[in-house]
Design a protein around this motif. Structure first.
Motif, mmCIF file in Angstrom:
data_model
loop_
_atom_site.group_PDB
_atom_site.id
_atom_site.type_symbol
_atom_site.label_atom_id
_atom_site.label_comp_id
_atom_site.label_asym_id
_atom_site.label_seq_id
_atom_site.Cartn_x
_atom_site.Cartn_y
_atom_site.Cartn_z
ATOM 1 N N GLY A 118 47.530 39.405 43.917
ATOM 2 C CA GLY A 118 48.126 39.562 45.233
ATOM 3 C C GLY A 118 47.156 39.548 46.384
ATOM 4 N N THR A 119 45.960 40.109 46.188
ATOM 5 C CA THR A 119 44.979 40.173 47.273
ATOM 6 C C THR A 119 43.579 40.185 46.696
ATOM 7 O OG1 THR A 119 44.415 41.366 49.306
ATOM 8 C CG2 THR A 119 44.949 42.683 47.376
ATOM 9 N N ARG A 120 42.599 39.882 47.556
ATOM 10 C CA ARG A 120 41.231 39.611 47.116
ATOM 11 C C ARG A 120 40.595 40.785 46.370
ATOM 12 N NH1 ARG A 120 37.094 38.427 45.284
ATOM 13 N NH2 ARG A 120 35.515 36.947 45.969
ATOM 14 N N GLU A 121 40.895 42.020 46.777
ATOM 15 C CA GLU A 121 40.220 43.156 46.158
ATOM 16 C C GLU A 121 40.824 43.572 44.818
ATOM 17 O OE1 GLU A 121 43.085 45.144 49.197
ATOM 18 O OE2 GLU A 121 41.918 43.297 49.010
ATOM 19 N N CYS A 122 41.907 42.918 44.404
ATOM 20 C CA CYS A 122 42.575 43.264 43.144
ATOM 21 C C CYS A 122 42.267 42.196 42.093
ATOM 22 C CB CYS A 122 44.080 43.399 43.345
ATOM 23 S SG CYS A 122 44.553 44.705 44.489
ATOM 24 N N GLN A 123 41.204 42.412 41.333
ATOM 25 C CA GLN A 123 40.767 41.455 40.323
ATOM 26 C C GLN A 123 41.732 41.467 39.143
ATOM 27 O OE1 GLN A 123 37.691 39.607 40.561
ATOM 28 N NE2 GLN A 123 38.529 38.438 38.852
ATOM 29 N N SER B 195 46.527 40.926 33.744
ATOM 30 C CA SER B 195 46.451 42.379 33.884
ATOM 31 C C SER B 195 45.336 42.747 34.853
ATOM 32 C CB SER B 195 46.199 43.028 32.519
ATOM 33 O OG SER B 195 44.998 42.518 31.947
ATOM 34 N N GLY B 196 45.345 43.994 35.293
ATOM 35 C CA GLY B 196 44.321 44.465 36.207
ATOM 36 C C GLY B 196 44.519 45.935 36.539
ATOM 37 N N ASN B 197 43.505 46.531 37.131
ATOM 38 C CA ASN B 197 43.587 47.948 37.492
ATOM 39 C C ASN B 197 44.506 48.177 38.691
ATOM 40 O OD1 ASN B 197 41.759 48.706 35.474
ATOM 41 N ND2 ASN B 197 39.999 48.332 36.801
ATOM 42 N N PHE B 198 44.515 47.215 39.614
ATOM 43 C CA PHE B 198 45.328 47.351 40.820
ATOM 44 C C PHE B 198 45.956 46.006 41.177
ATOM 45 C CE2 PHE B 198 41.973 50.549 41.217
ATOM 46 C CZ PHE B 198 42.724 51.700 41.397
ATOM 47 N N ILE C 110 40.705 35.280 39.403
ATOM 48 C CA ILE C 110 42.123 35.642 39.412
ATOM 49 C C ILE C 110 42.306 36.902 40.256
ATOM 50 C CG2 ILE C 110 44.125 36.236 37.994
ATOM 51 C CD1 ILE C 110 42.996 33.409 37.526
ATOM 52 N N PHE C 111 43.260 36.843 41.185
ATOM 53 C CA PHE C 111 43.553 38.003 42.034
ATOM 54 C C PHE C 111 45.035 38.351 41.933
ATOM 55 C CE2 PHE C 111 40.189 35.563 44.348
ATOM 56 C CZ PHE C 111 39.136 36.388 43.983
#
Length: 250
Positions: free
Chosen positions: A141-146, A15-18, A138-139
């Motif tokens: 899809g991309t680095r800024e999406c933790q 899971s994640g915010n983005f 853990i990302f």
């Protein structure tokens, strides 16, 4: 949820915010837009961050979308290749949560690691790493999406798309087949991009295997990187011959 369950199956929730599972058609323009659902390659990358060894190949069987698919657009200032910054707009998925089911198979393109084919060892380590949230960051899809990983039982809990029926999607990126994981003869020695058309049924997407993708393209020729002390890049290979003496709690 009729997908076959294997003896070495692992199940986890991420899971994640983005999240940004970028549509390959939007990448050249610099303003990325996410797919509405995670790609096979992105989920495989997440699992590889949890636990990876060249001896095994992770196969993603299914993903269950738990939250409503919502998107948000954000202004980003990426670094330009020539120096400085540029202004772009990226479209992200917002407040994501997925249940994932996967299993591993032996990498038959790596006979030099045959002595490391201990199913119980790799399965137990993978489950422990899921409990601890993974070995590496853990990302989504991309680095800024933790992202955050935790154990779960696939199918438990209420999902937003339960009993919503089938939702077909158009052609999407499935993943990349590198020569060290290629099974088909025509993919040997090639870097191959795969495409497919997924269908979500009651929130669950059952992935086809990489070798089952009919839409694919060979991008370039590529050789397999060998592991071993003689190659100076894997000094622990000599430990594989000790069998039961290998420390499992890595």
């Amino acid at each position: 949820m009729s997908k076959e369950t294997y003896r070495n199956t692992v199940e986890f929730q991420v899971s994640g915010n983005f999240a940004l599972f970028s549509d390959i058609l939007t990448r050249p323009g610099g303003e990325k837009m996410t797919y509405p659902i995670p790609t096979y390659e992105a989920l495989k990358g997440i699992l590889s961050s949890v636990y990876w060894k060249p001896t095994i190949v992770w196969i993603i069987d299914s993903v269950r979308v738990m939250n409503q698919i919502r998107m948000v657009r954000k202004g980003i200032r990426p670094i330009k290749y020539g120096g400085g910054n540029d202004l772009s707009y990226y479209t992200y998925l917002n407040d994501v949560c997925y249940q994932v089911r996967a299993h591993f198979e032996w990498n038959m393109n790596r006979p030099e690691l045959e002595k490391d084919r201990n199913e119980n060892k790799h399965h137990n380590i993978a489950k422990r790493m899921i409990e601890r949230g993974g070995r590496r960051d853990i990302f989504l899809g991309t680095r800024e999406c933790q992202g955050y990983v935790e154990p779960c039982r696939f199918g438990e809990g209420k999902g937003y798309y339960d009993e919503k029926g089938e939702m077909p999607y158009s052609i999407m990126y499935h993943g990349i087949t590198y020569p060290d994981e290629a099974k088909l003869k025509e993919d040997k020695g090639q870097m191959t991009v795969r495409l497919w058309s997924p269908v979500m049924k009651d929130g669950v997407i059952d992935f086809i295997r990489p070798e089952e993708c009919l839409m694919k393209r060979h991008i370039k020729k590529m050789s397999i990187k060998l592991f071993g002390e003689e190659n100076g890049n894997f000094t622990g290979i000599s430990e594989f011959g000790r069998g039961e003496e290998i420390e499992l709690d890595e």
